[in-house]
Each structure stands twice: as C-alpha cells, then as structure tokens.
Design an enzyme around this catalytic site. Structure first.
Site, PDB file in Angstrom:
ATOM      1  N   MET A   1       0.925  -1.242  -0.095  1.00 40.81           N
ATOM      2  CA  MET A   1      -0.184   0.101   0.037  1.00 40.81           C
ATOM      3  C   MET A   1       0.930   1.377  -0.016  1.00 40.81           C
ATOM      4  O   MET A   1       1.737   1.419   0.579  1.00 40.81           O
ATOM      5  CB  MET A   1      -1.078  -0.110   1.269  1.00 40.81           C
ATOM      6  CG  MET A   1      -1.535   1.363   1.590  1.00 40.81           C
ATOM      7  SD  MET A   1      -2.813   1.414   2.866  1.00 40.81           S
ATOM      8  CE  MET A   1      -1.538   1.288   4.305  1.00 40.81           C
TER       9      MET A   1
ATOM     10  N   ASP B   1      -0.146   5.660  -1.248  1.00 44.86           N
ATOM     11  CA  ASP B   1      -0.662   6.867  -0.907  1.00 44.86           C
ATOM     12  C   ASP B   1      -2.074   6.607  -0.480  1.00 44.86           C
ATOM     13  O   ASP B   1      -2.812   5.950  -1.410  1.00 44.86           O
ATOM     14  CB  ASP B   1      -0.650   7.850  -2.268  1.00 44.86           C
ATOM     15  CG  ASP B   1       0.783   7.944  -3.067  1.00 44.86           C
ATOM     16  OD1 ASP B   1       1.601   7.439  -2.541  1.00 44.86           O
ATOM     17  OD2 ASP B   1       0.569   8.436  -4.159  1.00 44.86           O
TER      18      ASP B   1
ATOM     19  N   TRP C   1       5.786  -2.381  -4.786  1.00 44.15           N
ATOM     20  CA  TRP C   1       5.055  -1.456  -5.644  1.00 44.15           C
ATOM     21  C   TRP C   1       4.882  -2.146  -6.850  1.00 44.15           C
ATOM     22  O   TRP C   1       5.848  -2.649  -7.540  1.00 44.15           O
ATOM     23  CB  TRP C   1       5.681  -0.091  -5.638  1.00 44.15           C
ATOM     24  CG  TRP C   1       4.790   0.913  -6.348  1.00 44.15           C
ATOM     25  CD1 TRP C   1       4.075   1.655  -5.945  1.00 44.15           C
ATOM     26  CD2 TRP C   1       4.699   1.190  -7.800  1.00 44.15           C
ATOM     27  NE1 TRP C   1       3.387   2.789  -6.739  1.00 44.15           N
ATOM     28  CE2 TRP C   1       3.910   2.151  -7.985  1.00 44.15           C
ATOM     29  CE3 TRP C   1       5.614   0.866  -9.050  1.00 44.15           C
ATOM     30  CZ2 TRP C   1       3.727   2.728  -9.241  1.00 44.15           C
ATOM     31  CZ3 TRP C   1       5.214   1.047 -10.323  1.00 44.15           C
ATOM     32  CH2 TRP C   1       4.496   2.341 -10.399  1.00 44.15           C
TER      33      TRP C   1
ATOM     34  N   ARG D   1       0.470  14.532 -12.809  1.00 43.16           N
ATOM     35  CA  ARG D   1      -0.321  13.439 -11.971  1.00 43.16           C
ATOM     36  C   ARG D   1      -0.905  14.068 -10.910  1.00 43.16           C
ATOM     37  O   ARG D   1      -0.787  15.086 -10.563  1.00 43.16           O
ATOM     38  CB  ARG D   1       0.623  12.263 -11.657  1.00 43.16           C
ATOM     39  CG  ARG D   1       1.686  12.246 -11.272  1.00 43.16           C
ATOM     40  CD  ARG D   1       2.302  11.019 -10.894  1.00 43.16           C
ATOM     41  NE  ARG D   1       3.577  10.990 -10.260  1.00 43.16           N
ATOM     42  CZ  ARG D   1       4.916  11.026 -10.688  1.00 43.16           C
ATOM     43  NH1 ARG D   1       4.991  11.077 -12.008  1.00 43.16           N
ATOM     44  NH2 ARG D   1       5.795  11.076  -9.925  1.00 43.16           N
ATOM     45  N   ASP D   2      -1.897  13.130 -10.136  1.00 43.97           N
ATOM     46  CA  ASP D   2      -2.335  13.348  -8.737  1.00 43.97           C
ATOM     47  C   ASP D   2      -3.309  14.736  -8.692  1.00 43.97           C
ATOM     48  O   ASP D   2      -2.915  15.399  -8.053  1.00 43.97           O
ATOM     49  CB  ASP D   2      -1.342  13.563  -7.873  1.00 43.97           C
ATOM     50  CG  ASP D   2      -0.111  12.194  -8.077  1.00 43.97           C
ATOM     51  OD1 ASP D   2      -0.492  11.235  -8.542  1.00 43.97           O
ATOM     52  OD2 ASP D   2       0.998  12.326  -7.591  1.00 43.97           O
TER      53      ASP D   2
ATOM     54  N   GLU E   1       4.673  15.699  -6.463  1.00 35.79           N
ATOM     55  CA  GLU E   1       3.583  14.784  -6.554  1.00 35.79           C
ATOM     56  C   GLU E   1       2.400  15.031  -5.458  1.00 35.79           C
ATOM     57  O   GLU E   1       2.742  15.962  -4.702  1.00 35.79           O
ATOM     58  CB  GLU E   1       4.234  13.481  -5.891  1.00 35.79           C
ATOM     59  CG  GLU E   1       5.367  13.051  -6.919  1.00 35.79           C
ATOM     60  CD  GLU E   1       5.804  11.428  -6.359  1.00 35.79           C
ATOM     61  OE1 GLU E   1       5.623  10.689  -7.420  1.00 35.79           O
ATOM     62  OE2 GLU E   1       6.242  11.369  -5.459  1.00 35.79           O
TER      63      GLU E   1
HETATM   64  N1  DQQ Z   1       2.492   7.737  -5.969  1.00 38.67           N
HETATM   65  C1  DQQ Z   1       1.459   7.434  -6.954  1.00 38.67           C
HETATM   66  C2  DQQ Z   1       1.695   8.492  -7.851  1.00 38.67           C
HETATM   67  C3  DQQ Z   1       2.169   9.448  -7.193  1.00 38.67           C
HETATM   68  C4  DQQ Z   1       3.184   8.607  -6.187  1.00 38.67           C
HETATM   69  C5  DQQ Z   1       1.838   5.856  -7.827  1.00 38.67           C
HETATM   70  C6  DQQ Z   1       3.384   9.515  -4.916  1.00 38.67           C
HETATM   71  O1  DQQ Z   1       0.462   8.687  -8.629  1.00 38.67           O
HETATM   72  O2  DQQ Z   1       2.699  10.598  -7.766  1.00 38.67           O
HETATM   73  O3  DQQ Z   1       1.549   4.883  -6.767  1.00 38.67           O
HETATM   74  O4  DQQ Z   1       3.822   8.343  -3.915  1.00 38.67           O
END
Ligand code: DQQ
Length: 572
Positions: free
Chosen positions: A52, A54, A78, A177-178, A232
């Site tokens: 796990m 974010d 991951w 992203r994000d 991020e």
């Molecule tokens: N984790 C995600 C991304 C983010 C990064 C990918 C930050 O979207 O930028 O698992 O830990």
C-alpha cells in the site's frame, strides 16, 4: 450524526452482514501474530496483505468515511497499482471492501494512480485520478459511483469521456499526475490542480471546468518552484474557515506538495477571481521548509469532514526495512492515524492532532504521574502499560534556561542536528523525553526527545526521534529525524505525545506544532518484551508536570465477510 441515522446505519450493516471482530478476537494483528509478525500494527490502518502507498480520495459521504489507497493486490512491492477501498464510521475501525478502481481501460491500463474525491453540489461523489494509458502517458480520469443508493459506494464507473486531461506538448507525460479535490469558484466554475514538472520546475497546473468533464488549462500554474523537481500529490485547501463557498475565500489557503520523500507546505491568500496565490513563504527544499511531518510521512491528502466540521489529514508511512523484509512480511506500508489539522495561533504554521476517536482505544488502566523531578542523567520506567501498543502524553517544565547551550545560526537543518546530537550525546538542557519500544536493558531504544538552545534573541527548541539504537537487527537505517518546535520555553510548557504501535511511533511535539513519525523494527523489544521509559541525559534536572500512558486496544480493521456480527464505530 443523529440517533436515527446511527440506527439506520446499524440496520444497513447488519443487513449487509459485515463481519466485525470483537476485541480479543480477530483483528488485523491477531490474524498475523501467530505467524511471527511482530511488526504488524494493531490500530494503524493497513490492508490484510501486500503493498500500500498513498491515501487516495478520502471523503465523508452520508455517514460513512471512505479511504481509498494505492494498492498492489499481488505483491508486497510497488506495482499493478489499483485503488483499494475501506470504509469506517469513526476513522479508526475499518472494513475492507473490494478494489474500487482496477486498470481496465486504455486510459488507465498501466495503473490507476493517485487522485482525490470531490462531492459535487447535488451530493454526488466524483473521483479524479491519474491513469497510465496504453503509451504509459499520465492522464487524468473521472470515475463516479455506479449506485448512489449503496451506502458503501462499492462500485465505480469510469466515464466514456476519459481521459479528461492529457499531457500537451510542453508537459512531460511522465510528470503529470495526482489531481486534487476540485473546488468551485464564486463564478460557479470548477478548479482542480494537477502536479507536474515543466522545464525542471515543480508546479501545480490549474485546470477549470463548467461541467467537471471538459477541463481547460489556465495560462499560469497556481504556483511553481525553481527549487524543486516534480510535485507529487498536491493538496490545496482553506484552513481555519469552513469549506462553504460563502466564506471559504476569506481565509488562508495551504498548498502542499510532495517531493524529496517529504510533504512540504506553504501558507498564503488565494484570490479566486484571478486565481492568484499570494504566498507568505516559499518552498526552498533546504531543510528549512514547513513540513507536515519530519519523519516518514508522504503523499498525504486532506479532506473536509462535514459532519464534525474539521479537516483531516492522512499520510502514507512507508516501511524503512528492505524489500526482502517486506516480501517476507507479505506486506508493506501503513497509513498514519488520521490527524485533525488547523492553523496554529501564530497564523504561520499548521498544528496537527490525532483524531479524538483514537482515544476510545485507550484502556482503563492508565499510568498517571504528576510533578516528578527527573534528575540529571537519569531514566525511569513507565510501568503497567503495554509498551508495544500505547498512547503516551507528557508535559515538561524546564527551568534554568540561562544554562542552555548556545545555538549556532548555521544549524538550519534540524535533521542534521539530531543526527549529530543524537540521544547518546549529553547536553545541558536535554536531551530529555521518552524511550519507546525499548528492551529491558535499553540495548534497544527509540528516543524521542527535546534539547533547548539559546540563540541571540530567543530560545530554540529541537525535537528529535532517534533510530540510531532502535534495533539490534542489521541492515536497517539509523536515521535521527529532527524538527524545530515553534514555542518559547520561557512562556510555555513543552509537551510530547507518542502513539506507539509495534513498528510505528507517531510523535507530536508542542501540542502538535511539530510531528515526527518513525518506523522501528526491534529484535528484542517486541510485544510483551517492549518497555517504556522517561529520561533526562542533560546536566540540569527537568520536571514532569504530568505524564499519562495508556495501553491501546486493537482497532477492528478487517475484511468484509458475510457474517451476522455488525461493526460500527460507536459501540463502546
Ligand atoms: N504514488 C502514485 C503516484 C504518486 C506517487 C503511484 C506518490 O500517483 O505521484 O503509486 O507516492
């Protein structure tokens, strides 16, 4: 929530047949301890197994808290990233549901990455998230609940309009992203931020939309920095004020960006007419930035809890052991205890505190100590609590400040200072504090402590969480984390609270003005072999005005199964 709502929820839960686990029966920890899992936590959120990272899309919707999270269903490292999903009535006890977002479509086939939830004005939740498309480009997508009458919002459908935002020529498709939670301006137009890096600068790109589907990028980002790389998981929210549109813009705004494995924030004034953000300080990334947490805490996200009128912060607390260790454990990653977050009295920085609900896990027995002088170079044990699973609060009164060591103005980075002056380096005023997850003979100990220095015009309070002696195991990092605490020891007492949970220690100094979270993997100080001490290795005695320590019960963090026993967070 009204009594009627509680009764309705109870009914819903019973009829949905959610299996709970009574205290003493199955919990996320008891499921594992028989298999030699000393580092599994008892009241921090973690999935039953695997990787796990974010926290994603946290929200409160119709009486239920939702937490989604970046999750690899196949392994403890991951990869194959999906959105895990769990629900709760109190932010502490959780039920794991099926995965909410799987990589299924061309616009997210290579992963459903981080994003946020927004509750649209007609009370419909919406998720904006990053997908990695067939070409591995990062694009922003929308998902909405399939069935709004399902109180747990278990199934989500992805709109056929996806992707809603794709990288244009100047945006590197690897650095886009994000999306944040979106907000509505006074002009009734939606705004959302997306983290990016353009020409080597970290930034939060601003998009606007009338209908939440067609989004246009604005000419300028909301904010950018030449001092950082990729941002991020940006977060942007009003602090102190309410999230209602009428007065939301009269208050200060926090902009958080995750870079360099740390969550940094700045405070400023946001002008919605021009979408300008007038900042009080900037990201410098030189060790002096404001940070949510000065230890392991990353890719965090806040949400507004409309029920309790508070803003809640979640952060990913990664492992600090090796990948091989994680594969052995079969899991990796925790979430912090959710923290309620406000702007401190100074108006310059945030103050965080574990949500009140966690106190329901405190057992009745409490170690209660008042007005004890802790002599120079001394240590004493705090007995009668389960030291591997505890909540400790202590208030120190420090006199004789004129004896403090001089502060060198070149000490800008508190982590470096804690590294140089770790707990074994004796001082004048301090180090004093707690030794947690300690073995009986103190061969293993994690010291969380303070030192006070005198600079030309004020006293400087340093807080450290020192892992240099945390474990007799080899191959672990021995970091000593550090933070300055914005308080004047001449006028205020120094407080420390530590939440200890087997392999995590979350510490809050100065009533939550500085926070440090650490991961600890003791070899000896596990379960019943863990001890808790208070200490003072300074040359001046300090007084403990008050110290309370509680054993913590295990939270119920369990998968949903078809059983009769209900679970909800208001049962105690
Ligand atoms: N984790 C995600 C991304 C983010 C990064 C990918 C930050 O979207 O930028 O698992 O830990």
């Amino acid at each position: 929530m009204s009594v009627i709502q509680v009764i309705c929820l109870l009914f819903v839960l019973v009829s949905h047949g959610i299996e709970g686990s009574d205290h003493g029966q199955r919990t996320q920890r008891s499921l594992y301890t028989s298999k030699g899992q000393p580092y599994r936590t008892a009241y921090h959120f973690q999935p039953p197994k695997n990787w796990m990272n974010d926290p994603n899309g946290p929200m409160y919707y119709k009486g239920v808290y939702h937490l989604f999270y970046q999750y690899n269903p196949y392994s403890a490292v991951w990869g194959n990233i999906t959105w895990g999903h769990s629900i709760s009535y109190d932010l502490i006890n959780w039920v794991h549901l099926d995965i909410a977002l799987n990589p299924t479509d061309p616009f997210d086939i290579n992963g459903c990455w981080s994003g946020s939830a927004t509750i649209l004005p007609d009370q419909k939740p919406a998720i904006l998230y990053t997908g990695r498309d067939t070409e591995n480009r990062q694009v922003q997508n929308l998902a909405v609940p399939k069935n709004l009458s399902d109180p747990f919002l278990r199934e989500w459908s992805k709109t056929p309009h996806n992707p809603l935002m794709a990288p244009t020529n100047d945006i590197d498709p690897d650095f886009f992203r994000d999306p944040t939670t979106a907000w509505l301006g006074p002009d009734k137009i939606w705004r959302v931020l997306v983290g990016a890096q353009i020409d080597g600068k970290g930034m939060a790109i601003l998009y606007k939309s009338k209908d939440f589907v067609k989004w246009n990028r604005t000419k300028n980002p909301l904010h950018s920095s030449t001092k950082t790389k990729m941002w991020e998981c940006p977060d942007f929210y009003p602090i102190n004020g309410k999230d209602q549109v009428e007065d939301q813009f009269k208050t200060k705004y926090v902009l958080k960006a995750s870079f360099h494995d740390q969550d940094h924030y700045i405070v400023g004034k946001y002008e919605p007419e021009t979408d300008t953000y007038e900042i009080e300080s900037d990201f410098l990334d030189d060790g002096s930035d404001l940070r949510y947490d000065f230890g392991k805490f990353y890719a965090s996200k806040t949400f507004y809890d409309s029920e309790k009128k508070r803003r809640i912060l979640w952060g990913w607390v990664a492992e600090s052991d090796s990948e091989a260790d994680d594969k052995n454990k079969g899991w990796s990653g925790l979430q912090s205890i959710p923290r309620s977050i406000v702007l401190g009295k100074s108006g310059r920085q945030l103050v965080q505190w574990p949500v009140k609900e966690v106190e329901r896990l405190r057992s009745k027995e409490v170690f209660d100590l008042r007005n004890k002088e802790v002599k120079r170079r001394s240590v004493f044990e705090i007995t009668g609590v389960t030291a591997s699973q505890a909540d400790v609060e202590v208030t120190f009164d420090v006199g004789g400040l004129e004896k403090a060591e001089l502060f060198d103005p070149s000490w800008v980075d508190p982590q470096l200072l804690c590294d140089q002056k770790n707990a074994s380096v004796r001082g004048k005023i301090g180090p004093f504090g707690l030794l947690v997850l300690a073995s009986k003979e103190l061969t293993e100990q994690t010291a969380i402590f303070f030192r006070i220095f005198e600079s030309s015009d004020k006293y400087v309070v340093l807080m450290c969480s020192d892992q240099s002696r945390s474990s007799l195991r080899g191959g672990l990092k021995k970091t000593a984390y550090g933070a300055f605490v914005d308080l004047d020891p001449n006028k205020e007492k120094i407080t420390l609270r530590s939440l200890i949970d087997h392999s995590i220690v979350e510490s809050f100094g100065g009533e939550g003005r500085s926070c440090i979270t650490a991961r600890v993997y003791p070899k000896l100080a596990i379960d019943k072999e863990a001890h808790l001490y208070a200490f003072n290795y300074g040359s001046k005695s300090v007084k403990i005005l008050k110290l309370n320590a509680w054993s913590m019960k295990s939270a119920q963090i369990v998968p949903m199964k078809r059983r009769r026993r209900p679970i909800y967070g208001r049962e105690e």
